[in-house]
Design an enzyme around this catalytic site. Structure first.
Site, PDB file in Angstrom:
ATOM      1  N   TYR A   1      26.222  40.408  40.297  1.00  0.00           N
ATOM      2  CA  TYR A   1      26.683  39.086  40.011  1.00  0.00           C
ATOM      3  C   TYR A   1      27.849  38.994  39.064  1.00  0.00           C
ATOM      4  O   TYR A   1      28.956  38.452  39.049  1.00  0.00           O
ATOM      5  CB  TYR A   1      25.687  37.975  39.678  1.00  0.00           C
ATOM      6  CG  TYR A   1      25.901  36.660  39.623  1.00  0.00           C
ATOM      7  CD1 TYR A   1      26.323  36.011  40.810  1.00  0.00           C
ATOM      8  CD2 TYR A   1      26.079  36.212  38.396  1.00  0.00           C
ATOM      9  CE1 TYR A   1      26.609  34.727  40.745  1.00  0.00           C
ATOM     10  CE2 TYR A   1      26.300  34.784  38.291  1.00  0.00           C
ATOM     11  CZ  TYR A   1      26.782  34.009  39.342  1.00  0.00           C
ATOM     12  OH  TYR A   1      26.932  32.624  39.381  1.00  0.00           O
TER      13      TYR A   1
ATOM     14  N   SER B   1      30.887  31.246  36.059  1.00  0.00           N
ATOM     15  CA  SER B   1      29.831  31.704  35.281  1.00  0.00           C
ATOM     16  C   SER B   1      30.068  32.113  33.804  1.00  0.00           C
ATOM     17  O   SER B   1      30.873  32.575  33.462  1.00  0.00           O
ATOM     18  CB  SER B   1      28.662  32.399  35.887  1.00  0.00           C
ATOM     19  OG  SER B   1      27.632  32.636  35.305  1.00  0.00           O
TER      20      SER B   1
END
Length: 275
Positions: free
Chosen positions: A146, A133
Site C-alpha cells: 500500500y 494517504s
C-alpha cells in the site's frame, strides 16, 4: 451549468459519503462501483452509478464511454478514490499480490485519468482529485504494498501537475490519516489471500494485526469519519485555485512535520512505533 463529477470506489466509506455529499451540493454525480449489486444499490438511492473495476482496463474504458455518453463529453471533475490495502511484510508478499495492489491503486487510476483528460481539455475546465494517504509520504511496516502504491500516486500526481501547468485542469491530492470505513475489512480479505501467517517470522505481529483488522471500529483515537473528506474535496473542486495537498487528520499533519524536520533515522524510530 451543473458540473459533473465522476467518483470511484463508491460502495462504502469515503466514496459513498462523498458521492452523496456532492449530489446534495448540486453537482451532477456519476458514482462508480466494482460490483453490480453495489451499482444497483446506489442507483436505488438516487445516484447515477455505473460499474467500474479499476483492475480491469476494459471495464475502465467502457465506463469512460458511458460517462462520455451521459455527459455529452462535458465531464468536469474526477475523484480518484477506489483503492484497497494489501497488508503483509514485503518479504512475505507474493509478487502477484503487489501487482494486484498496483492494478487497482495506481495503474487503474492512470488509465482512467488519461482517458478523461481529453474531455476536460475540450471543455476548457477540469479538476482531478486524488485520494492518497499519509502513507503516500511516510512508510509503515507491514504496509509495504500500500505504501508503494500511494508513494507512486504522489509522484505521478506531482508530475502530472507540472505537465498540466498552463492548461485549464487543476490536480490536487487529499492525504487522509486514519478514517473510519470498510478499509480494514477489505484489507483483512487481501491479507488472508496473500499471507501464510504460520510460515512467517512475523507471525506474532500478524496475529496482533489480524485482531485489529477484525475489529468493527478503529481503536485509533485520531480516527475521523469518512465525512472528514467532504470539505477538502469540495474545496478542491470549487476553489479558483485549489490546493496542491489537503492533509486530513492530526496524524497526517504530525507526520508531515516530522518528515520535514527529523533526520531519516530519527523518523524511522517514530514510524517503527506505528507498525
Amino acid at each position: 451549468m451543473t458540473k459533473t463529477v465522476l467518483v470511484t470506489g463508491c460502495s462504502s466509506g469515503i466514496g459513498y459519503v462523498c458521492a452523496h455529499a456532492l449530489a446534495k451540493e448540486g453537482f451532477d454525480v456519476i458514482a462508480s462501483c466494482r460490483k453490480s449489486e453495489d451499482v444497483a444499490r446506489l442507483n436505488a438511492e438516487g445516484l447515477y452509478c455505473i460499474q467500474l473495476d479499476l483492475a480491469d482496463t476494459n471495464s475502465i474504458l467502457t465506463a469512460v464511454e458511458a460517462v462520455r455518453e451521459y455527459t455529452g463529453g462535458k465531464l468536469f471533475g474526477l475523484f480518484n478514490n477506489g483503492a484497497y490495502g494489501q497488508p503483509g511484510a514485503l518479504e512475505d508478499l507474493p509478487t502477484d499480490a503487489l501487482r494486484k495492489q498496483f492494478e487497482t491503486n495506481f495503474f487503474g487510476w492512470h488509465t482512467l485519468t488519461q482517458a478523461v483528460i481529453p474531455m476536460m481539455m475540450e471543455n476548457g475546465a477540469g479538476r482531478i482529485v486524488q485520494n492518497s494517504s499519509v502513507l503516500g509520504f511516510v512508510a509503515l511496516k507491514f504496509r509495504g504494498a500500500y505504501n508503494a502504491s500511494k508513494f507512486a500516486v504522489e509522484g505521478w500526481t506531482d508530475t502530472l501537475r507540472l505537465e498540466l501547468a498552463g492548461t485549464p485542469i487543476q490536480i490536487s491530492l487529499i492525504e487522509p490519516g486514519p478514517i473510519e470505513s470498510r478499509f480494514r475489512a477489505n484489507a483483512l480479505d487481501a491479507f488472508y489471500q496473500a499471507i501464510n501467517i504460520n510460515n512467517s517470522r512475523f507471525e506474532s505481529d500478524y496475529r496482533a494485526q489480524q485482531s485489529r483488522m477484525e475489529s468493527e471500529h478503529s481503536t485509533n483515537k485520531y480516527t475521523l469519519p469518512s465525512e472528514a473528506i467532504i470539505a477538502p474535496l469540495l474545496h478542491a473542486l470549487t476553489a479558483p485555485r485549489a490546493k496542491i495537498r489537503y492533509r486530513v487528520t492530526k496524524p497526517t499533519h504530525y507526520m508531515a512535520l516530522c518528515k520535514r524536520l527529523l533526520p531519516s533515522r530519527m523518523l524511522d524510530r517514530v514510524l517503527a512505533k506505528g507498525g
